[in-house]
Design an enzyme around this catalytic site. Structure first.
Site, PDB file in Angstrom:
ATOM      1  N   ASP A 170       7.908  37.382  78.917  1.00 57.58           N
ATOM      2  CA  ASP A 170       7.546  38.785  79.142  1.00 57.58           C
ATOM      3  C   ASP A 170       7.434  39.085  80.639  1.00 57.58           C
ATOM      4  O   ASP A 170       7.120  38.203  81.444  1.00 57.58           O
ATOM      5  CB  ASP A 170       6.195  39.050  78.441  1.00 57.58           C
ATOM      6  CG  ASP A 170       5.935  40.523  78.262  1.00 57.58           C
ATOM      7  OD1 ASP A 170       6.857  41.333  78.475  1.00 57.58           O
ATOM      8  OD2 ASP A 170       4.799  40.874  77.915  1.00 57.58           O
TER       9      ASP A 170
ATOM     10  N   HIS B 264      15.983  41.687  83.581  1.00 57.61           N
ATOM     11  CA  HIS B 264      16.477  40.869  82.470  1.00 57.61           C
ATOM     12  C   HIS B 264      17.494  39.844  82.977  1.00 57.61           C
ATOM     13  O   HIS B 264      17.531  38.708  82.507  1.00 57.61           O
ATOM     14  CB  HIS B 264      17.102  41.752  81.389  1.00 57.61           C
ATOM     15  CG  HIS B 264      16.098  42.633  80.699  1.00 57.61           C
ATOM     16  ND1 HIS B 264      14.903  42.150  80.216  1.00 57.61           N
ATOM     17  CD2 HIS B 264      16.098  43.959  80.415  1.00 57.61           C
ATOM     18  CE1 HIS B 264      14.214  43.145  79.665  1.00 57.61           C
ATOM     19  NE2 HIS B 264      14.915  44.251  79.788  1.00 57.61           N
TER      20      HIS B 264
ATOM     21  N   LEU C 298      18.020  18.573  74.138  1.00 60.81           N
ATOM     22  CA  LEU C 298      17.054  19.672  74.010  1.00 60.81           C
ATOM     23  C   LEU C 298      17.534  20.627  72.924  1.00 60.81           C
ATOM     24  O   LEU C 298      18.699  21.036  72.925  1.00 60.81           O
ATOM     25  CB  LEU C 298      16.948  20.450  75.344  1.00 60.81           C
ATOM     26  CG  LEU C 298      16.014  21.662  75.323  1.00 60.81           C
ATOM     27  CD1 LEU C 298      14.545  21.226  75.357  1.00 60.81           C
ATOM     28  CD2 LEU C 298      16.283  22.592  76.513  1.00 60.81           C
TER      29      LEU C 298
HETATM   30  C1  FPP Z   1      10.349  41.109  77.908  1.00 68.28           C
HETATM   31  O1  FPP Z   1      10.271  41.725  79.147  1.00 68.28           O
HETATM   32  C2  FPP Z   1      11.629  40.473  77.726  1.00 68.28           C
HETATM   33  C3  FPP Z   1      12.536  40.755  76.744  1.00 68.28           C
HETATM   34  C4  FPP Z   1      12.347  41.792  75.724  1.00 68.28           C
HETATM   35  C5  FPP Z   1      13.781  40.055  76.616  1.00 68.28           C
HETATM   36  C6  FPP Z   1      13.845  38.654  77.106  1.00 68.28           C
HETATM   37  C7  FPP Z   1      15.199  38.455  77.587  1.00 68.28           C
HETATM   38  C8  FPP Z   1      15.559  37.659  78.604  1.00 68.28           C
HETATM   39  C9  FPP Z   1      14.664  36.762  79.345  1.00 68.28           C
HETATM   40  C10 FPP Z   1      16.973  37.736  78.993  1.00 68.28           C
HETATM   41  C11 FPP Z   1      17.782  36.568  78.686  1.00 68.28           C
HETATM   42  C12 FPP Z   1      17.773  36.036  77.319  1.00 68.28           C
HETATM   43  C13 FPP Z   1      18.869  35.554  76.726  1.00 68.28           C
HETATM   44  C14 FPP Z   1      18.768  34.714  75.501  1.00 68.28           C
HETATM   45  C15 FPP Z   1      20.206  35.819  77.268  1.00 68.28           C
HETATM   46  P1  FPP Z   1       9.932  43.276  79.187  1.00 68.28           P
HETATM   47  O2  FPP Z   1      11.206  44.017  79.344  1.00 68.28           O
HETATM   48  O3  FPP Z   1       9.147  43.665  77.981  1.00 68.28           O
HETATM   49  O4  FPP Z   1       9.068  43.371  80.471  1.00 68.28           O
HETATM   50  P2  FPP Z   1       7.912  44.430  80.758  1.00 68.28           P
HETATM   51  O5  FPP Z   1       6.837  44.178  79.721  1.00 68.28           O
HETATM   52  O6  FPP Z   1       7.458  44.081  82.131  1.00 68.28           O
HETATM   53  O7  FPP Z   1       8.519  45.790  80.649  1.00 68.28           O
END
Ligand code: FPP
Length: 246
Positions: free
Chosen positions: A26, A43, A137
């Protein structure tokens, strides 16, 4: 072995390393906002961070990681953001697949297949098949995943198998979850300071230690994982029992 790797391994000497760690990645959006960048950049950095954490996990002796990549609730994000997250997953599966395979990573998908675009689903299944025999892994990618949906799907499968109520116990449920091949995670990590499980591995995490850090996911990296494992070693796991004083 690099100098960093040697010093991290020294820090872990004599420590318990969890077999299975679940990660709620997150804070990508906030990481980007603080830098005046679009969320998509957060992201993208998040995907880079994931590669580092996978490498560190294998190096530390963690055998299985489950990452929360896209939840059943994430479809309600703005279409542009959903599109970008799908693009990142495609990139991950196409461009990085060979490298993962060479590194001994076994990819698995956990989540609902319905609702995933058929072409993307086929790509996921190809990646899973290609890496099925790797054992350095295991990376469970929770994609189109929700913990409650997983339990509903398990109950449906149990009913379809025709089991009678007396035959159903906790093990039966575990055996019908998407994670049926995995032991429960000993540790759940959540970055960016939120104290929630957000529908992630809600059955499997019943006895897991939960480690929450304020660090945003793109900054978590190798050092973050090391700190999480060291913090896990400070915890005492009692599984509902008591510690007997000597
Ligand atoms: C939460 O951050 C993150 C996500 C909803 C997606 C997680 C995705 C990645 C780490 C990208 C790569 C993954 C793959 C498998 C290619 P948020 O957007 O909710 O952050 P915020 O709470 O600060 O808005």
């Amino acid at each position: 072995m690099s100098e960093q790797s040697a010093s991290d391994r020294a820090a872990l000497d004599g420590m318990k390393v969890p077999y299975h760690i679940g990660i709620i990645m997150d804070g990508n959006g906030r990481w980007a906002k603080e830098r005046g960048l679009p969320r998509a950049m957060g992201h993208r950095e998040g995907a880079e961070a994931l590669k580092q954490v996978m490498e560190a996990a294998a190096d530390f002796g963690v055998k299985e990681l489950t990452i929360y990549a896209f939840s059943t609730e994430n479809w309600s994000r703005p279409p542009q953001e959903v599109k970008h997250l799908m693009m990142l997953l495609d990139y991950f599966l196409e461009r990085e697949l060979r490298r993962f395979d060479e590194q001994g990573v076994q990819l698995r998908h956990i989540g609902r297949r319905e609702g995933v675009e058929p072409k993307r689903l086929a790509r996921i299944q190809e990646a899973v098949a290609l890496t099925a025999n790797n054992d350095r892994l295991i990376l469970n990618v929770a994609f189109n995943y929700g913990g409650r949906a997983e339990i509903v799907d398990a109950i449906r499968a149990i009913c379809k198998a025709g089991l009678s109520p007396d035959e159903i116990d906790e093990e039966t449920i575990s055996e019908h979850l998407y994670t049926y091949r995995s032991p429960d995670p000993e540790l759940i990590v959540r970055t960016s300071g939120e104290f929630r499980l957000s529908n992630f591995l809600i059955w499997q995490a019943s006895y897991a230690e939960v480690y929450i850090t304020d660090v945003y996911w793109p900054d978590f990296g190798r050092e973050g994982l090391l700190k999480a494992i060291l913090a896990y070693n400070e915890r005492e796991r009692r599984y509902g029992g008591v510690t007997v004083e000597s």
